[in-house]
Design a protein around this motif. Structure first.
Motif, PDB file in Angstrom:
ATOM      1  N   UNK A 202       0.987  -0.927  -0.048  1.00 52.12           N
ATOM      2  CA  UNK A 202      -0.014  -0.263  -0.326  1.00 52.12           C
ATOM      3  C   UNK A 202       1.291   1.285  -0.211  1.00 52.12           C
TER       4      UNK A 202
ATOM      5  N   UNK B 153     -15.867   8.510   7.896  1.00 49.94           N
ATOM      6  CA  UNK B 153     -16.680   7.596   6.839  1.00 49.94           C
ATOM      7  C   UNK B 153     -15.715   6.531   6.338  1.00 49.94           C
ATOM      8  N   UNK B 154     -14.209   6.629   6.923  1.00 46.37           N
ATOM      9  CA  UNK B 154     -13.084   5.539   6.378  1.00 46.37           C
ATOM     10  C   UNK B 154     -13.685   4.110   6.693  1.00 46.37           C
TER      11      UNK B 154
ATOM     12  N   UNK C 146      -4.678   0.515   7.127  1.00 48.56           N
ATOM     13  CA  UNK C 146      -3.767   1.449   6.883  1.00 48.56           C
ATOM     14  C   UNK C 146      -4.800   2.960   7.364  1.00 48.56           C
ATOM     15  N   UNK C 147      -4.874   3.191   6.048  1.00 53.69           N
ATOM     16  CA  UNK C 147      -5.821   5.247   6.159  1.00 53.69           C
ATOM     17  C   UNK C 147      -6.283   5.104   7.725  1.00 53.69           C
TER      18      UNK C 147
ATOM     19  N   UNK D 107      -5.419  -1.076   2.541  1.00 55.61           N
ATOM     20  CA  UNK D 107      -5.653   0.418   2.095  1.00 55.61           C
ATOM     21  C   UNK D 107      -5.943   0.694   3.828  1.00 55.61           C
ATOM     22  N   UNK D 108      -7.679   0.748   3.394  1.00 48.39           N
ATOM     23  CA  UNK D 108      -8.612   1.205   4.195  1.00 48.39           C
ATOM     24  C   UNK D 108      -7.967   0.739   5.704  1.00 48.39           C
TER      25      UNK D 108
ATOM     26  N   UNK E 143     -21.371   3.554  -0.733  1.00 50.75           N
ATOM     27  CA  UNK E 143     -20.034   2.544  -0.350  1.00 50.75           C
ATOM     28  C   UNK E 143     -19.236   2.678  -2.035  1.00 50.75           C
ATOM     29  N   UNK E 144     -18.542   3.297  -2.397  1.00 52.25           N
ATOM     30  CA  UNK E 144     -18.540   3.714  -3.561  1.00 52.25           C
ATOM     31  C   UNK E 144     -17.572   2.353  -4.559  1.00 52.25           C
TER      32      UNK E 144
ATOM     33  N   UNK F 221     -13.861  12.481   7.637  1.00 53.22           N
ATOM     34  CA  UNK F 221     -13.167  11.500   6.625  1.00 53.22           C
ATOM     35  C   UNK F 221     -12.984  10.809   7.463  1.00 53.22           C
TER      36      UNK F 221
ATOM     37  N   UNK G 179     -18.568   1.602  -9.549  1.00 54.97           N
ATOM     38  CA  UNK G 179     -20.011   0.707 -10.017  1.00 54.97           C
ATOM     39  C   UNK G 179     -20.425   0.403 -11.129  1.00 54.97           C
TER      40      UNK G 179
ATOM     41  N   UNK H  53      -0.349   4.544   0.553  1.00 53.86           N
ATOM     42  CA  UNK H  53      -1.218   5.483   1.536  1.00 53.86           C
ATOM     43  C   UNK H  53      -0.372   5.992   2.344  1.00 53.86           C
TER      44      UNK H  53
ATOM     45  N   UNK I  94      -4.102  14.348   6.318  1.00 56.38           N
ATOM     46  CA  UNK I  94      -5.265  13.475   5.905  1.00 56.38           C
ATOM     47  C   UNK I  94      -6.340  13.202   4.867  1.00 56.38           C
TER      48      UNK I  94
ATOM     49  N   UNK J  63      -8.985  -4.114   2.303  1.00 58.70           N
ATOM     50  CA  UNK J  63      -8.791  -4.104   3.594  1.00 58.70           C
ATOM     51  C   UNK J  63      -7.583  -3.727   3.687  1.00 58.70           C
TER      52      UNK J  63
ATOM     53  N   UNK K 258      -5.557   7.987  10.325  1.00 57.56           N
ATOM     54  CA  UNK K 258      -5.991   8.856  11.018  1.00 57.56           C
ATOM     55  C   UNK K 258      -6.046   8.774  12.475  1.00 57.56           C
TER      56      UNK K 258
END
Lengths: 178, 476
Positions: free
Chosen positions: A58, B189-190, B230-231, B227-228, B215-216, B186, A130, A60, A114, B225, B235
């Motif tokens: 990742x 939301x994450x 980790x973010x 990436x999420x 839900x994008x 944010x 989508x 990120x 952030x 997962x 945060x």
């Protein structure tokens, strides 16, 4: 095996338990299916160690650090740059004081970190998406899916192995509009 | 293997009964938990809509109507006047920013420290942060009077080519609150994305369309997962110093002035302690309301959660009392006349009763009640204590802002303050917070189901010697 199966149709095996899914991944490898042709989809963030899979890379954090730098530079420009555009000297006060500057630069740095981390998640995941993709709605209800691509001669072996390891369902992966 | 851990081998009936009281040791299938959360969101009876209608009416009349009246007629309809130029508008601003600290504290700090009891109510607390900030952020605008001049604060040159003064505390507020509002939204939301995908997969009609959009395109692949999570970690770590900075900067609105009673070096940590104190108490209040007003929520929100929050509230009551005494002691012992005048006015003046009510609400009641596990584990009692503490913390802000300003450094700077239109606007902003929360409770999954299931997967009993003890492992 040197022939790639990635262009072939995807198959989906649905499991109740992550243990069985992890065993299934080992079995699929033994059959000759490459790591890159496997994908696990779940409703929980199982670590790569639990799944016995290589860790996903990742970027990120890197994107976040870049954002922090952008934020820091923006904060510095606001605080130390804008007063120089139109200098207004107030008796006895510094034109470019450092302590208030640290405040603005701190907030801007954090905001950059952030926002860029958030955007990083979206970009790295390709969100929003989508269109159609291999998925099964039961995944959100606790099932664990293994989506795999295999060569025609591997298909029956893979299906038999998945069923033997407790797969609730093995079939051609349906694509669903997300 | 981590997931095997969830099959609890509970053999002792007493121990089993006790453990089943804990959400982490009382697992249900994911499908069932999803259905419970969806049912809670989709159930809205006449009582709910009546409450929503009343709140919307209060927002329309008390907030928008009274504010609009003040904009048209002028600031003269407010009670602020020389020497008290900061009245309830600023007290409310500090109060709501304080409430907004609940989400960050509960979600980020408890997440970083891996406090497991946080799992079912992190989102309820994060929503408080977002809506508390929304309510609080209106006050600088209201207080401006000529609200249309707001754009002078936006970091862009005006028509004369002048940029805002970034060395002004007003600008620090703007930058800090904007950072916190964006960051906490944010951060809300994450972790919500997987639950929005769950809602997408378990709904039809307009809800499906809404959740599909939000839900994008989430599926839950390993990469997604990775990436999420980790973010979320980034945060959780980053939002903590931002939270500290926001309330420190709010405190510096006061402390960087030379006003007696405000010019203090400990205002930063004192404000933070007060913010977390009122915020965590408010979380207990909100959880109680969610528990009694939404179906299935008694499964997710249990006595253990009120117990954990009660302990935190008690600790922050100690911390708040320590800072308050510290501040009081130094000014009292210092003997400066201007400070003594302020202190005498607060403790012996016509509004001294407020000061005593504040001490009773913030110190006496929490200290007399929250040491008891039985009280902490009784939801309605925690609700009542939360209400009392928030009344006390609101009074604290009133004492700090208009009452302190009533006694300036010199006698010609002394005066009284009587709020007028401020009272209506205060009721309006409270209604706004409640309205936003009530509406969100039927659209946003208030329980982070994946986090709850993750916790249940991670908890197990480990045999040590002759007994089995609860243990937890890291699934991620």
């Amino acid at each position: 095996m040197s022939e790639s199966a990635h262009e072939t149709a995807a198959h989906l095996a649905l499991f109740d338990e992550v243990d069985h899914a992890a065993d299934a991944i080992v079995r699929l490898r033994e059959i000759g299916i490459y790591e890159r042709d496997l994908e696990v989809i779940s409703g929980l963030p199982f670590s790569h160690k639990i799944l016995g899979r290589p860790e996903k890379r990742t970027y990120v954090p890197l994107v976040g650090v870049f954002g922090a730098l952008v934020g820091f530079a923006t904060g510095a420009a606001f605080n130390f740059g804008t007063p120089l555009l139109y200098p207004m000297r107030v008796g006895g006060q510094a034109l470019l004081p450092i302590p208030p500057g640290l405040l603005i630069m701190f907030e801007a740095t954090m905001l950059g970190l952030l926002v860029f981390s958030f955007v990083g998640v979206l970009i790295e995941n390709g969100f929003p998406f989508f269109r159609r993709k291999e998925y099964h709605p039961d995944i959100a209800n606790g099932k664990i899916a293994i989506v795999f691509h295999c060569l025609p001669h591997q298909e029956s072996l893979a299906y038999a192995a998945m069923r033997q390891l407790g797969a609730e369902k093995v079939s051609r992966a349906e694509t669903i509009v997300l | 293997m981590a997931v095997e851990a969830k099959h609890l081998a509970l053999h002792h009936s007493d121990g089993e009964e006790n453990l089943r009281e804990q959400l982490m040791f009382d697992p249900k299938p994911r499908k069932e938990m999803n259905a419970m959360v969806m049912e809670a969101m989709q159930t809205a009876d006449l009582k709910y809509w009546t409450v929503v209608a009343i709140l919307a009416g209060l927002v329309a009349t008390c907030l928008l109507g009274a504010w609009g009246y003040m904009i048209v007629v002028g600031m003269g309809v407010a009670g602020i006047n020389r020497p008290v130029f900061w009245g309830l508008f600023i007290s409310n601003f500090v109060f709501w920013i304080g409430i907004s600290h609940a989400g960050t504290f509960v979600s980020a700090i408890l997440r970083v420290f891996k406090a497991e009891f946080r799992r079912p109510f992190t989102r309820a607390a994060e929503l408080m942060t977002t809506f508390g900030l929304a309510a609080g952020a209106t006050y600088p605008l209201i207080h401006l009077g000529r609200v249309w001049t707001f754009y002078y604060m936006i970091p862009a040159p005006n028509q004369r080519g002048l940029w805002p003064n970034f060395h002004s505390p007003l600008e620090w507020d703007l930058v800090a609150i904007t950072t916190y509002l964006l960051g906490s939204t944010m951060y809300l939301f994450l972790p919500l994305i997987p639950d929005l995908a769950m809602a997408r997969d378990n709904s039809t009609g307009w809800r499906y369309q809404l959740y599909r959009f939000l839900a994008l395109g989430w599926r839950g692949t390993e990469t997604e997962w990775r990436h999420l999570t980790t973010a979320i970690k980034i945060f959780a770590w980053t939002i903590i110093p931002v939270m500290f900075s926001v309330h420190t900067i709010v405190s510096w609105d006061f402390a960087v002035s030379m006003t007696p009673g405000w010019h203090s070096t400990i205002f930063g940590p004192f404000f933070i302690a007060g913010a977390v104190f009122s915020g965590v108490s408010a979380v207990a209040m909100v959880l109680f309301i969610i528990r009694i007003s939404m179906v299935n929520m008694d499964y997710f929100i249990r006595a253990e959660h009120f117990d954990g929050l009660g302990k935190l509230v008690l600790i922050f009551s100690f911390v708040w009392a320590y800072f308050y005494f510290n501040e009081f002691m130094v000014e009292w012992y210092g003997g400066e006349a201007a400070h003594h005048n302020v202190m005498d006015f607060i403790t012996k003046g016509p509004n001294a009763w407020l000061w005593y009510v504040m001490l009773i609400c913030n110190i006496v009641i929490p200290w007399l009640t929250l040491w008891s596990g039985k009280v902490r584990r009784t939801p309605w009692m925690m609700f009542v204590i939360g209400v009392v503490i928030n009344i006390g913390m609101y009074i604290e802000r009133v004492v700090i802002v208009p009452i302190t300003l009533s006694r300036g450094r010199f006698p010609f700077d002394w005066g009284e303050y009587t709020p007028r239109v401020e009272i209506l606007i205060s009721i309006g902003s409270l209604s706004l917070f409640l309205l936003l929360y009530a509406l969100a409770s039927r659209v946003i999954p208030l329980i982070p189901v994946w986090e709850v299931q993750e916790g249940q997967e991670a908890h197990s009993l480990k045999k040590i010697g002759k007994t089995e003890v609860p243990s937890v492992i890291d699934v991620e």
